[in-house]
Design a protein around this motif. Structure first.
Motif, PDB file in Angstrom:
ATOM      1  N   ASN A   8       0.826  -1.210   0.000  1.00  0.00           N
ATOM      2  CA  ASN A   8       0.000   0.000   0.000  1.00  0.00           C
ATOM      3  C   ASN A   8       0.859   1.259   0.000  1.00  0.00           C
ATOM      4  OD1 ASN A   8      -0.014   1.418   2.828  1.00  0.00           O
ATOM      5  ND2 ASN A   8      -0.072  -0.768   3.297  1.00  0.00           N
ATOM      6  N   GLN A   9       0.236   2.314  -0.478  1.00  0.00           N
ATOM      7  CA  GLN A   9       0.871   3.627  -0.568  1.00  0.00           C
ATOM      8  C   GLN A   9       0.230   4.621   0.401  1.00  0.00           C
ATOM      9  OE1 GLN A   9       3.557   4.241  -2.651  1.00  0.00           O
ATOM     10  NE2 GLN A   9       3.442   2.013  -2.795  1.00  0.00           N
ATOM     11  N   VAL A  10      -0.447   4.118   1.418  1.00  0.00           N
ATOM     12  CA  VAL A  10      -1.214   4.983   2.312  1.00  0.00           C
ATOM     13  C   VAL A  10      -0.328   6.027   2.990  1.00  0.00           C
ATOM     14  CG1 VAL A  10      -2.731   5.072   4.335  1.00  0.00           C
ATOM     15  CG2 VAL A  10      -2.987   3.221   2.661  1.00  0.00           C
ATOM     16  N   LYS A  11       0.795   5.617   3.555  1.00  0.00           N
ATOM     17  CA  LYS A  11       1.659   6.567   4.268  1.00  0.00           C
ATOM     18  C   LYS A  11       2.171   7.651   3.323  1.00  0.00           C
ATOM     19  CE  LYS A  11       5.384   6.742   7.626  1.00  0.00           C
ATOM     20  NZ  LYS A  11       6.257   5.924   8.472  1.00  0.00           N
ATOM     21  N   VAL A  12       2.616   7.259   2.140  1.00  0.00           N
ATOM     22  CA  VAL A  12       3.107   8.228   1.147  1.00  0.00           C
ATOM     23  C   VAL A  12       2.000   9.207   0.775  1.00  0.00           C
ATOM     24  CG1 VAL A  12       3.921   8.467  -1.237  1.00  0.00           C
ATOM     25  CG2 VAL A  12       4.832   6.641   0.208  1.00  0.00           C
ATOM     26  N   ARG A  33      -7.216   5.183  14.373  1.00  0.00           N
ATOM     27  CA  ARG A  33      -5.832   5.482  14.009  1.00  0.00           C
ATOM     28  C   ARG A  33      -5.006   4.205  14.018  1.00  0.00           C
ATOM     29  NH1 ARG A  33      -1.217   5.175  15.868  1.00  0.00           N
ATOM     30  NH2 ARG A  33      -1.913   4.594  17.940  1.00  0.00           N
ATOM     31  N   GLN A  34      -5.282   3.326  14.977  1.00  0.00           N
ATOM     32  CA  GLN A  34      -4.539   2.078  15.085  1.00  0.00           C
ATOM     33  C   GLN A  34      -4.748   1.199  13.848  1.00  0.00           C
ATOM     34  OE1 GLN A  34      -6.417   3.470  17.468  1.00  0.00           O
ATOM     35  NE2 GLN A  34      -5.331   3.412  19.412  1.00  0.00           N
ATOM     36  N   THR A  35      -5.956   1.226  13.301  1.00  0.00           N
ATOM     37  CA  THR A  35      -6.234   0.453  12.084  1.00  0.00           C
ATOM     38  C   THR A  35      -5.430   1.006  10.915  1.00  0.00           C
ATOM     39  OG1 THR A  35      -8.444  -0.161  12.839  1.00  0.00           O
ATOM     40  CG2 THR A  35      -8.034  -0.265  10.465  1.00  0.00           C
ATOM     41  N   ILE A  36      -5.379   2.335  10.781  1.00  0.00           N
ATOM     42  CA  ILE A  36      -4.592   2.952   9.711  1.00  0.00           C
ATOM     43  C   ILE A  36      -3.114   2.590   9.876  1.00  0.00           C
ATOM     44  CG2 ILE A  36      -3.831   5.131   8.667  1.00  0.00           C
ATOM     45  CD1 ILE A  36      -6.779   4.407   8.038  1.00  0.00           C
ATOM     46  N   ALA A  37      -2.610   2.652  11.111  1.00  0.00           N
ATOM     47  CA  ALA A  37      -1.208   2.305  11.374  1.00  0.00           C
ATOM     48  C   ALA A  37      -0.930   0.855  10.974  1.00  0.00           C
ATOM     49  CB  ALA A  37      -0.872   2.527  12.848  1.00  0.00           C
ATOM     50  N   ALA A  38      -1.834  -0.050  11.300  1.00  0.00           N
ATOM     51  CA  ALA A  38      -1.653  -1.459  10.971  1.00  0.00           C
ATOM     52  C   ALA A  38      -1.707  -1.688   9.458  1.00  0.00           C
ATOM     53  CB  ALA A  38      -2.714  -2.312  11.675  1.00  0.00           C
ATOM     54  N   GLY A  42       1.472  -2.964   6.908  1.00  0.00           N
ATOM     55  CA  GLY A  42       1.276  -4.236   6.237  1.00  0.00           C
ATOM     56  C   GLY A  42       0.894  -5.363   7.178  1.00  0.00           C
ATOM     57  N   LYS A  43       0.455  -5.004   8.390  1.00  0.00           N
ATOM     58  CA  LYS A  43       0.072  -6.011   9.376  1.00  0.00           C
ATOM     59  C   LYS A  43      -1.409  -6.352   9.302  1.00  0.00           C
ATOM     60  CE  LYS A  43       3.694  -4.710  12.573  1.00  0.00           C
ATOM     61  NZ  LYS A  43       4.029  -4.128  13.859  1.00  0.00           N
ATOM     62  N   TYR A  44      -2.152  -5.583   8.528  1.00  0.00           N
ATOM     63  CA  TYR A  44      -3.599  -5.763   8.432  1.00  0.00           C
ATOM     64  C   TYR A  44      -4.039  -5.380   7.029  1.00  0.00           C
ATOM     65  CZ  TYR A  44      -8.577  -4.800   9.229  1.00  0.00           C
ATOM     66  OH  TYR A  44      -9.939  -4.779   9.152  1.00  0.00           O
ATOM     67  N   GLU A  63      -6.287   0.452  -7.063  1.00  0.00           N
ATOM     68  CA  GLU A  63      -5.032  -0.161  -7.499  1.00  0.00           C
ATOM     69  C   GLU A  63      -3.830   0.752  -7.266  1.00  0.00           C
ATOM     70  OE1 GLU A  63      -7.716   0.145  -9.542  1.00  0.00           O
ATOM     71  OE2 GLU A  63      -8.410  -1.927  -9.657  1.00  0.00           O
ATOM     72  N   GLU A  64      -4.057   2.068  -7.304  1.00  0.00           N
ATOM     73  CA  GLU A  64      -2.961   3.011  -7.032  1.00  0.00           C
ATOM     74  C   GLU A  64      -2.587   3.024  -5.558  1.00  0.00           C
ATOM     75  OE1 GLU A  64      -3.174   6.759  -9.907  1.00  0.00           O
ATOM     76  OE2 GLU A  64      -5.140   6.277  -9.054  1.00  0.00           O
ATOM     77  N   VAL A  65      -3.575   2.846  -4.702  1.00  0.00           N
ATOM     78  CA  VAL A  65      -3.329   2.886  -3.266  1.00  0.00           C
ATOM     79  C   VAL A  65      -2.867   1.523  -2.740  1.00  0.00           C
ATOM     80  CG1 VAL A  65      -4.326   3.394  -0.991  1.00  0.00           C
ATOM     81  CG2 VAL A  65      -5.060   4.705  -2.984  1.00  0.00           C
ATOM     82  N   PHE A  66      -3.419   0.444  -3.297  1.00  0.00           N
ATOM     83  CA  PHE A  66      -3.118  -0.901  -2.837  1.00  0.00           C
ATOM     84  C   PHE A  66      -2.638  -1.769  -4.005  1.00  0.00           C
ATOM     85  CE2 PHE A  66      -6.237   0.791   0.148  1.00  0.00           C
ATOM     86  CZ  PHE A  66      -5.626   0.530   1.356  1.00  0.00           C
ATOM     87  N   PRO A  67      -1.416  -1.513  -4.503  1.00  0.00           N
ATOM     88  CA  PRO A  67      -0.923  -2.327  -5.618  1.00  0.00           C
ATOM     89  C   PRO A  67      -0.654  -3.771  -5.186  1.00  0.00           C
ATOM     90  CG  PRO A  67       0.777  -0.803  -4.863  1.00  0.00           C
ATOM     91  CD  PRO A  67      -0.464  -0.479  -4.091  1.00  0.00           C
ATOM     92  N   TRP A  68      -0.906  -4.678  -6.092  1.00  0.00           N
ATOM     93  CA  TRP A  68      -0.656  -6.104  -5.862  1.00  0.00           C
ATOM     94  C   TRP A  68       0.692  -6.435  -6.458  1.00  0.00           C
ATOM     95  CZ3 TRP A  68      -2.494  -9.883  -3.010  1.00  0.00           C
ATOM     96  CH2 TRP A  68      -2.248 -11.205  -3.368  1.00  0.00           C
ATOM     97  N   GLU A  69       1.616  -6.900  -5.646  1.00  0.00           N
ATOM     98  CA  GLU A  69       2.954  -7.251  -6.129  1.00  0.00           C
ATOM     99  C   GLU A  69       3.041  -8.744  -6.364  1.00  0.00           C
ATOM    100  OE1 GLU A  69       6.011  -5.868  -3.499  1.00  0.00           O
ATOM    101  OE2 GLU A  69       5.726  -3.798  -4.111  1.00  0.00           O
ATOM    102  N   ARG A  70       3.446  -9.097  -7.570  1.00  0.00           N
ATOM    103  CA  ARG A  70       3.584 -10.523  -7.917  1.00  0.00           C
ATOM    104  C   ARG A  70       5.012 -10.956  -7.763  1.00  0.00           C
ATOM    105  NH1 ARG A  70      -0.452  -9.031 -12.010  1.00  0.00           N
ATOM    106  NH2 ARG A  70      -2.322 -10.075 -11.315  1.00  0.00           N
TER     107      ARG A  70
END
Length: 70
Positions: A8-12, A33-38, A42-44, A63-70
């Protein structure tokens, strides 16, 4: 077989959006906030609905926020 994973790119995106705090983002999407932190760590993996709400806050596709890496 190589391992695939959801990233994910959430922090960026938070920092590119006026340094939005985890608490502010959580309030906008209806989670803690704890859910966003997790999610950021990448823990949740968010529910599909939460993922779409986060993407909507940033005006991005899921897809821009949560890219799937193969």
């Amino acid at each position: 077989m190589s391992e695939s994973r959801l990233t994910n790119q959430v922090k960026v995106l938070r920092f590119l959006t006026g340094e939005m705090t985890q608490s502010e983002l959580g309030r906008k999407v209806g989670v803690t906030r704890q859910t966003i932190a997790a999610i950021e760590a990448g823990k949740y993996s968010p529910t599909l609905e939460t993922a779409y709400r986060i993407a909507d806050v940033f005006g991005k596709s899921i897809e821009e926020v949560f890219p799937w890496e193969r």
